[in-house]
Enzyme design. Sequence first.
Site, PDB file in Angstrom:
ATOM      1  N   ARG A 103      -1.328  16.085  -0.818  1.00 57.65           N
ATOM      2  CA  ARG A 103      -0.014  15.515  -1.110  1.00 57.65           C
ATOM      3  C   ARG A 103      -0.049  14.689  -2.377  1.00 57.65           C
ATOM      4  O   ARG A 103       0.791  14.831  -3.258  1.00 57.65           O
ATOM      5  CB  ARG A 103       0.460  14.666   0.084  1.00 57.65           C
ATOM      6  CG  ARG A 103       0.957  15.445   1.268  1.00 57.65           C
ATOM      7  CD  ARG A 103       1.304  14.512   2.434  1.00 57.65           C
ATOM      8  NE  ARG A 103       0.075  13.919   2.997  1.00 57.65           N
ATOM      9  CZ  ARG A 103      -0.614  14.541   3.976  1.00 57.65           C
ATOM     10  NH1 ARG A 103      -0.212  15.701   4.462  1.00 57.65           N
ATOM     11  NH2 ARG A 103      -1.736  13.979   4.467  1.00 57.65           N
ATOM     12  N   LYS A 107      -0.880  11.139   8.439  1.00 58.26           N
ATOM     13  CA  LYS A 107      -1.922  10.203   7.995  1.00 58.26           C
ATOM     14  C   LYS A 107      -3.048  10.115   9.015  1.00 58.26           C
ATOM     15  O   LYS A 107      -2.822   9.995  10.200  1.00 58.26           O
ATOM     16  CB  LYS A 107      -1.330   8.815   7.744  1.00 58.26           C
ATOM     17  CG  LYS A 107      -2.362   7.858   7.128  1.00 58.26           C
ATOM     18  CD  LYS A 107      -1.739   6.613   6.594  1.00 58.26           C
ATOM     19  CE  LYS A 107      -2.776   5.644   6.029  1.00 58.26           C
ATOM     20  NZ  LYS A 107      -3.623   6.274   4.976  1.00 58.26           N
ATOM     21  N   HIS A 132       3.543   4.869   8.310  1.00 53.74           N
ATOM     22  CA  HIS A 132       3.272   6.019   7.436  1.00 53.74           C
ATOM     23  C   HIS A 132       3.683   7.312   8.113  1.00 53.74           C
ATOM     24  O   HIS A 132       3.871   7.364   9.337  1.00 53.74           O
ATOM     25  CB  HIS A 132       1.778   6.095   7.087  1.00 53.74           C
ATOM     26  CG  HIS A 132       1.363   5.114   6.041  1.00 53.74           C
ATOM     27  ND1 HIS A 132       0.973   3.819   6.348  1.00 53.74           N
ATOM     28  CD2 HIS A 132       1.318   5.201   4.679  1.00 53.74           C
ATOM     29  CE1 HIS A 132       0.663   3.189   5.231  1.00 53.74           C
ATOM     30  NE2 HIS A 132       0.875   3.993   4.205  1.00 53.74           N
TER      31      HIS A 132
HETATM   32  N1  LIG Z   1      -4.585   4.758  -3.430  1.00 52.01           N
HETATM   33  C1  LIG Z   1      -3.343   5.170  -3.216  1.00 52.01           C
HETATM   34  O1  LIG Z   1      -2.376   4.700  -3.863  1.00 52.01           O
HETATM   35  C2  LIG Z   1      -3.100   6.224  -2.184  1.00 52.01           C
HETATM   36  C3  LIG Z   1      -4.140   6.689  -1.429  1.00 52.01           C
HETATM   37  N2  LIG Z   1      -3.945   7.684  -0.529  1.00 52.01           N
HETATM   38  C4  LIG Z   1      -5.129   8.175   0.182  1.00 52.01           C
HETATM   39  O2  LIG Z   1      -5.529   9.383  -0.447  1.00 52.01           O
HETATM   40  C5  LIG Z   1      -6.114  10.250   0.527  1.00 52.01           C
HETATM   41  C6  LIG Z   1      -5.394  11.583   0.493  1.00 52.01           C
HETATM   42  O3  LIG Z   1      -4.074  11.388   0.929  1.00 52.01           O
HETATM   43  P1  LIG Z   1      -3.103  12.669   1.007  1.00 52.01           P
HETATM   44  O4  LIG Z   1      -2.993  13.268  -0.356  1.00 52.01           O
HETATM   45  O5  LIG Z   1      -1.863  12.268   1.721  1.00 52.01           O
HETATM   46  O6  LIG Z   1      -3.962  13.621   1.967  1.00 52.01           O
HETATM   47  P2  LIG Z   1      -4.032  15.227   2.022  1.00 52.01           P
HETATM   48  O7  LIG Z   1      -4.657  15.554   3.323  1.00 52.01           O
HETATM   49  O8  LIG Z   1      -2.706  15.807   1.666  1.00 52.01           O
HETATM   50  O9  LIG Z   1      -5.038  15.605   0.826  1.00 52.01           O
HETATM   51  C7  LIG Z   1      -6.395  15.340   0.922  1.00 52.01           C
HETATM   52  C8  LIG Z   1      -7.134  16.556   0.415  1.00 52.01           C
HETATM   53  O10 LIG Z   1      -8.515  16.342   0.653  1.00 52.01           O
HETATM   54  C9  LIG Z   1      -9.101  17.527   1.181  1.00 52.01           C
HETATM   55  N3  LIG Z   1      -9.619  17.290   2.527  1.00 52.01           N
HETATM   56  C10 LIG Z   1      -8.939  17.041   3.634  1.00 52.01           C
HETATM   57  N4  LIG Z   1      -9.769  16.908   4.687  1.00 52.01           N
HETATM   58  C11 LIG Z   1     -11.001  17.102   4.212  1.00 52.01           C
HETATM   59  C12 LIG Z   1     -12.287  17.090   4.797  1.00 52.01           C
HETATM   60  N5  LIG Z   1     -12.434  16.849   6.107  1.00 52.01           N
HETATM   61  N6  LIG Z   1     -13.323  17.316   4.022  1.00 52.01           N
HETATM   62  C13 LIG Z   1     -13.161  17.553   2.717  1.00 52.01           C
HETATM   63  N7  LIG Z   1     -11.955  17.570   2.088  1.00 52.01           N
HETATM   64  C14 LIG Z   1     -10.904  17.348   2.836  1.00 52.01           C
HETATM   65  C15 LIG Z   1      -8.054  18.598   1.272  1.00 52.01           C
HETATM   66  O11 LIG Z   1      -8.216  19.474   0.178  1.00 52.01           O
HETATM   67  P3  LIG Z   1      -8.797  20.977   0.358  1.00 52.01           P
HETATM   68  O12 LIG Z   1      -8.273  21.495   1.659  1.00 52.01           O
HETATM   69  O13 LIG Z   1      -8.278  21.664  -0.851  1.00 52.01           O
HETATM   70  O14 LIG Z   1     -10.287  20.789   0.376  1.00 52.01           O
HETATM   71  C16 LIG Z   1      -6.744  17.834   1.141  1.00 52.01           C
HETATM   72  O15 LIG Z   1      -5.795  18.544   0.391  1.00 52.01           O
HETATM   73  C17 LIG Z   1      -6.023   9.521   1.862  1.00 52.01           C
HETATM   74  O16 LIG Z   1      -7.237   8.836   2.105  1.00 52.01           O
HETATM   75  C18 LIG Z   1      -4.907   8.508   1.623  1.00 52.01           C
HETATM   76  O17 LIG Z   1      -5.016   7.347   2.430  1.00 52.01           O
HETATM   77  C19 LIG Z   1      -2.727   8.286  -0.346  1.00 52.01           C
HETATM   78  C20 LIG Z   1      -1.649   7.841  -1.063  1.00 52.01           C
HETATM   79  C21 LIG Z   1      -1.736   6.747  -2.008  1.00 52.01           C
HETATM   80  O1  LIG Z   2      -2.051   8.120   3.453  1.00 56.03           O
HETATM   81  C1  LIG Z   2      -1.084   7.724   2.730  1.00 56.03           C
HETATM   82  O2  LIG Z   2      -0.021   8.357   2.546  1.00 56.03           O
HETATM   83  C2  LIG Z   2      -1.253   6.413   2.051  1.00 56.03           C
HETATM   84  N1  LIG Z   2      -2.451   5.863   2.129  1.00 56.03           N
HETATM   85  C3  LIG Z   2      -2.832   4.672   1.441  1.00 56.03           C
HETATM   86  C4  LIG Z   2      -3.352   3.647   2.451  1.00 56.03           C
HETATM   87  O3  LIG Z   2      -4.063   4.084   3.403  1.00 56.03           O
HETATM   88  O4  LIG Z   2      -3.067   2.465   2.262  1.00 56.03           O
HETATM   89  C5  LIG Z   2      -1.811   4.156   0.472  1.00 56.03           C
HETATM   90  C6  LIG Z   2      -0.383   4.411   0.848  1.00 56.03           C
HETATM   91  O5  LIG Z   2       0.033   3.452   1.790  1.00 56.03           O
HETATM   92  C7  LIG Z   2      -0.122   5.808   1.308  1.00 56.03           C
END
Ligand SMILES: NC(=O)C1=CN([C@@H]2O[C@H](COP(=O)(O)OP(=O)(O)OC[C@H]3O[C@@H](n4cnc5c(N)ncnc54)[C@H](OP(=O)(O)O)[C@@H]3O)[C@@H](O)[C@H]2O)C=CC1
Ligand SMILES: O=C(O)C1=N[C@H](C(=O)O)C[C@H](O)C1
Length: 248
Positions: free
Chosen positions: A17, A144, A140
Amino acid sequence: MTLISAPRIGIAGITGRLGTLCAEEAGDALVGGLSRTADAQRNITTDPAALAKSCDVVIDVSHASTVPAHATAFAQAGCAWVLGTTGLDQGAQDAVNAAAQHIPVLQAANFSPALTLFLELARQLGAGLPDYDAEILEVHHRQKLDAPSGTALAIGRAVAEGRGVNFEDVARTDQNGRRPDGAIGFASLRGGQIVGEHDLVLMAADEQITLSHRALDRRVFARGALLAARWLAGRPAGLYTMADALKR
Ligand SMILES: NC(=O)C1=CN([C@@H]2O[C@H](COP(=O)(O)OP(=O)(O)OC[C@H]3O[C@@H](n4cnc5c(N)ncnc54)[C@H](OP(=O)(O)O)[C@@H]3O)[C@@H](O)[C@H]2O)C=CC1
Ligand SMILES: O=C(O)C1=N[C@H](C(=O)O)C[C@H](O)C1
């Protein structure tokens, strides 16, 4: 130190995402990505070392389980690392800290500029209201995987820092039983497609104050991640925060 004016950017979790939006925001600076499924047409590899060798900085928004391997690969490649993935256990965090001995790492549970300021305000509230009951509510989307959110934990840590107490001694995720004085409590809701909501509530018998943040579009995180990546590339090894990248 030789800052890089137009760093080549890779994205770990590029199919996710947030990774998808980061790829869009990176534009021509994007060199490729990391996924469990390779895609030669998009220069997406399954090998973190291969990605790290081809770029100046990796934005990592994948999964907590990948962090130790990414730490090793990016450190060995000398590639800067913007880490936004949350849900890390202590072993994974130790790997991040070790990598920061060799490469620049910017770790942020939340790339939003407003939430970055929220953390400073939380420190001030923790310091200024040391005897108020501090509780953090986060909401969330239903997909998540981790709870409390990394952002909620960062808010709790900021309150604890403001109070001069050890966060691990006061954090309370199980609300059963009498509320200990000085605890910092957490509650999580999951549902729908909520992008990210965080409330810090400080309560006394005769008043309460609430600080709230609402992420309305996931793009706020992507733009913050790109700002962090362009700031971090070329800096000395160390562990940096979003506040460092936003300093005027
Ligand atoms: N710092 C910030 O501002 C933010 C941080 N986050 C964090 O970012 C992370 C990703 O969030 P989000 O994009 O919603 O999550 P998604 O699940 O949409 O994306 C994560 C990607 O990581 C890969 N993945 C998922 N599970 C596994 C696994 N078990 N082993 C290896 N690869 C895996 C997948 O890619 P593929 O299948 O292609 O391998 C997947 O598309 C979360 O930890 C979230 O909390 C989210 C939003 C904001
Ligand atoms: O998983 C998400 O979507 C997000 N994860 C981050 C967190 O764990 O704080 C940041 C944001 O809140 C969105």
